[in-house]
Enzyme design. Structure first.
Site, short mmCIF file in Angstrom:
data_model
loop_
_atom_site.label_atom_id
_atom_site.label_comp_id
_atom_site.label_asym_id
_atom_site.label_seq_id
_atom_site.Cartn_x
_atom_site.Cartn_y
_atom_site.Cartn_z
CB SER A 8 -6.50 -1.77 -5.07
OG SER A 8 -6.34 0.03 -4.51
CE1 TYR A 28 -0.77 -1.64 -5.63
CE2 TYR A 28 -2.21 0.33 -4.80
CZ TYR A 28 -2.06 -1.39 -5.10
OH TYR A 28 -2.95 -1.81 -4.30
#
Length: 270
Positions: free
Chosen positions: A108, A134
């Site tokens: 990501s 995350y």
């Protein structure tokens, strides 16, 4: 197809078989939050499949509460990184046999603000921050990609990481964007203009998996379908090597290794 939710997996497999007229699409149970499940899935693949040409590590959880995996790891680090790390390593021989073969790791853009905190990978000493948890896991994906590519040089197995863009899946269900009628009503129309459909969001992974121009390309990071240099911390070879060693011990890959016992690395035994 390795999936945690078998009902959804069977539905997706049926849709793919119907759209492609390929009967050889199989749904298998795989829970990346369970070392036992990962090992069982890998054992099945190694036993039943003659070869693995492409492995796409696509599972993920984003900004969830301070949950733990079955083995006591932070859920995001455990699923997004450790689960894929273990699965890939357990399937390496099947990937090497039919080489050239490919591994694609879904990362990501969030990795750019990630940091690998070796003193507290499991969020036991500091206040839990789901966003940073995350980002740490997504940075780990890129570091793992680069280290694995280095270790597989000369085998014919290539490894690349990709940020697929913002895709309209349930990945963001914990972010709170649509947890009120107001946000859904006001932001929903704008959000829909910015996100991709799941089919479109899968294209970067498909490109890396089958494109002829990707032959021999390894250790790279792609933003959708454009190669880009990842964040500076993702280029740190010492951190990548250390993360590999830590991860190996945590999931029990090393000889006499005991997953979850790496207290000196900030992860207490679950």
């Amino acid at each position: 197809m390795g999936c945690r939710d078998m009902e959804k997996c069977e539905t997706a497999a049926k849709e793919i078989r119907g759209a492609t007229l390929n009967p050889h699409v199989y749904a298998c149970h795989l829970d990346l939050a369970s070392i036992k499940s990962i090992r069982e899935f890998a054992e099945r693949v190694n036993k039943e499949e003659k070869r693995v040409d492409v492995l796409i590590n696509n599972a993920g959880v984003m900004r969830c509460p301070a949950w733990k995996t079955e083995d006591g790891f932070d859920m995001q680090f455990g699923v997004n990184h450790l689960g894929h790390f273990l699965l890939t390593n357990l399937l390496l021989e099947k990937l090497k046999e039919p080489a050239p073969s490919r591994v694609i790791n879904l990362s990501s853009l969030a990795h750019i603000i990630g940091n690998i905190d070796f003193e507290d990978l499991n969020w036991e000493k500091k206040t839990f921050d789901t966003k940073q948890a995350y980002c740490q896991s997504k940075l780990a994906n890129v570091l793992f990609t680069r280290e694995l590519a280095k270790r597989l040089q000369g085998t014919g197995v290539t490894v690349n990481a990709v940020h697929p863009g913002v895709v309209a899946t349930e990945l963001g269900r914990h972010t709170g964007l649509h947890q009120s009628q107001f946000s859904s009503f006001m932001l929903g129309p704008f959000f829909s203009l910015l996100v991709k459909s799941p089919a479109l969001g899968a294209q970067p992974s498909v490109f890396l998996a089958v494109s002829e121009e990707m032959e021999g390309v390894t250790g790279r990071y792609y933003d959708v379908m454009t190669e880009k240099e990842p964040a500076a911390q993702a280029l740190d070879d010492e951190v990548a090597c250390r993360l590999w060693e830590v991860s190996s011990r945590l999931v029990g890959l090393q000889e006499n290794g005991q997953h979850g016992s790496l207290k000196k690395e900030g992860v207490s035994e679950p």
